[in-house]
Design a protein around this motif. Structure first.
Motif, PDB file in Angstrom:
ATOM      1  N   GLU A  16       0.837  -1.194   0.000  1.00 25.40           N
ATOM      2  CA  GLU A  16       0.000   0.000   0.000  1.00 25.40           C
ATOM      3  C   GLU A  16       0.877   1.250   0.000  1.00 25.40           C
ATOM      4  N   ARG A  17       1.972   1.190   0.738  1.00 25.83           N
ATOM      5  CA  ARG A  17       2.876   2.343   0.795  1.00 25.83           C
ATOM      6  C   ARG A  17       3.440   2.671  -0.589  1.00 25.83           C
ATOM      7  N   VAL A  52      -8.116   4.524   1.285  1.00 26.03           N
ATOM      8  CA  VAL A  52      -7.448   3.945   2.443  1.00 26.03           C
ATOM      9  C   VAL A  52      -8.074   2.654   2.964  1.00 26.03           C
ATOM     10  N   ASP A  53      -9.063   2.082   2.243  1.00 26.28           N
ATOM     11  CA  ASP A  53      -9.729   0.904   2.800  1.00 26.28           C
ATOM     12  C   ASP A  53      -9.525  -0.361   1.959  1.00 26.28           C
ATOM     13  N   ARG A  64      -2.783   5.848   8.391  1.00 27.57           N
ATOM     14  CA  ARG A  64      -1.445   6.165   8.928  1.00 27.57           C
ATOM     15  C   ARG A  64      -0.410   6.198   7.802  1.00 27.57           C
ATOM     16  N   THR A  65      -0.505   5.253   6.880  1.00 19.11           N
ATOM     17  CA  THR A  65       0.453   5.226   5.773  1.00 19.11           C
ATOM     18  C   THR A  65       0.247   6.437   4.871  1.00 19.11           C
ATOM     19  N   ALA A  66      -0.999   6.803   4.617  1.00 23.36           N
ATOM     20  CA  ALA A  66      -1.285   7.961   3.778  1.00 23.36           C
ATOM     21  C   ALA A  66      -0.676   9.230   4.361  1.00 23.36           C
ATOM     22  N   LEU A  84      -8.618  10.055  14.059  1.00 21.64           N
ATOM     23  CA  LEU A  84      -7.255   9.602  13.781  1.00 21.64           C
ATOM     24  C   LEU A  84      -6.479  10.658  12.996  1.00 21.64           C
ATOM     25  N   LEU A  85      -7.082  11.250  12.005  1.00 28.51           N
ATOM     26  CA  LEU A  85      -6.413  12.296  11.229  1.00 28.51           C
ATOM     27  C   LEU A  85      -6.029  13.465  12.129  1.00 28.51           C
TER      28      LEU A  85
END
Length: 449
Positions: A222-223, A241-242, A251-253, A281-282
């Motif tokens: 994904e990264r 992101v899903d 988190r990776t984004a 979370l953001l």
């Protein structure tokens, strides 16, 4: 004689193809019989209207007029079309000759695109010989019924969104030309943009799009997918992101794009709960300005349900382009008046139970109170509706004696229609925002001469 054709750009190659065979067989057999009887040349008036709104809807939205005017430019019977009709023995040689020379030379009037409408509103009027008006029936209805159904659904969605932008994303759920029509109709009814590039090219609509799950799955992680997207499109992009785990995706984004990341997109699961959790979370990660876009089979009810969630924009597909349960506006095209052999106008009407119509030329105004709020759709028959004071005239001339009037086609017409829709919806009673089934927000009132 100047005709509609001379005044419309043909646009990109392959856009404005002949529309003359978007016609039911019986329209041409009626033409042949009317030519035989001599009645084909009688001056006639046809009207497009809907006897009722979609079940429980409070109002409808007119869309498609610009498209049908563009299509009228290519409503021609060339060699290919005439050979087909001849080979299939649809009509005789006399009728083929008449079709070979066809150019619409009449008048077309109607409601502006984007306008709200109600039962029996005279949305389009075609005045010409019977022959010219007769063969346009199926083409006009196929455009108006679909486009208005999409616009009517889109209006409910943008109303439920309450200022948050909606994006049209339904191209893969319908055929290719309907996809363009749907995008255009959605923008007229308040959508901010579309994913459809053909619609963007033809009508100047804003187009948007980033990446699907397949893009993430293409890469080894994904990264890597996010890094490739950001390297190509910049941080002002939307990361999906899903694909795997939402928390890990968010988190990776943020690690890849930082605080300048424009949006994350959620496409599955309990969107309300997820949106609240992702917003927290953001914020925890310092991305207070990163927005949340949601997709996944949204309709007006789902959008309304998401009002309490920290969502910034909505991507809408299947339910929009299928009219959100009402895939047609159920409009009809009826002869309401014609001249007799002496040139005198005679009102005519269908009397069949459940499908009755009212003869005579309709004139329409929207009755407004002193505060500018609409109180009724006032229709008069064979006399001008009162347009003084607070009444707003609703009908415009689109074509006069075969001449297209300026401003009703192309990209500028879409902008004009979107402006008209905002103003029209703003003057309707507050009940227009309700999604629950109910009666039209204003009554249709007839005043017969």
């Amino acid at each position: 004689m100047s005709v509609v054709t001379d005044q419309i750009s043909t646009g990109p190659a392959g856009w404005l193809l002949p529309t003359s065979l978007f016609t039911d067989h019986y329209e041409l057999t009626m033409l042949e019989a009317a030519l035989q009887s001599g009645a084909a040349h009688r001056r006639s008036l046809f009207e497009v209207f809907a006897r009722r709104l979609a079940e429980g809807r409070r109002y409808g939205v007119v869309a498609g007029t610009g498209r049908l005017l563009e299509g009228l430019a290519t409503f021609r019977f060339g060699t290919e079309e005439l050979d087909f009709l001849s080979d299939q023995r649809v009509v005789n040689d006399t009728t083929l000759q008449w079709l070979a020379d066809f150019r619409f030379s009449g008048n077309i009037y109607g409601y502006a695109e984007g306008e709200a409408y109600f039962p029996y509103s005279p949305l389009l009027q075609v005045e010409s010989t019977f022959a010219e008006a007769c063969i346009l029936e199926t083409y006009l209805l196929s455009v108006l019924n679909y486009d208005s159904a999409v616009a009517s659904a889109a209006a409910r969605m943008t109303s439920a969104a309450n200022g948050r932008p909606c994006i049209e994303m339904g191209s893969r759920r319908i055929n290719e030309e309907s996809a363009v029509a749907a995008a255009r109709a959605a923008v007229i009814a308040g959508f901010a943009s579309t994913s459809n590039l053909a619609a963007g090219s033809r009508y100047g609509l804003e187009t948007v799009g980033t990446a699907a799950h397949s893009f993430t799955l293409l890469h080894d992680s994904e990264r890597e997918a996010f890094e490739a997207q950001v390297a190509s499109l910049g941080k002002d992009t939307t990361l999906l992101v899903d694909t795997f785990d939402v928390e890990s995706g968010v988190r990776t984004a943020v690690e890849v794009a930082g605080r300048e990341l424009r949006n994350v997109r959620l496409d599955s699961g309990d969107l309300v709960e997820q949106a609240h959790w992702v917003r927290s979370l953001l914020n925890e990660l310092g991305n207070h300005e990163t927005g949340i876009m949601v997709t996944s089979d949204l309709d007006e009810y789902a959008i309304a349900h998401l009002q309490s969630a920290p969502v910034n924009s909505y991507g809408v597909g299947t339910r929009l382009v299928t009219g959100s349960g009402a895939p047609t506006a159920s409009m009809v095209y009826k002869l309401v008046s014609r001249q007799d052999g002496n040139g005198e106008w005679i009102d005519v009407a269908k009397a069949a139970s459940g499908k009755n119509s009212l003869g005579g030329r309709k004139h329409a105004v929207r009755r407004l109170n002193g505060s500018g709020r609409a109180t009724a759709e006032l229709l008069t028959v064979n006399q001008r509706a009162e347009s003084e004071g607070d009444n707003r005239p609703l009908q415009h001339a689109f074509v006069r004696d075969g001449e297209l009037q300026p401003g009703w086609t192309g990209p500028a017409a879409v902008t004009r229609a979107a402006d008209r829709h905002r103003a029209s919806r703003a003057e309707l009673p507050a009940a227009v925002r309700r999604l629950q089934p109910g009666e039209p927000v204003i009554p249709t009132v007839f005043n017969e001469a």
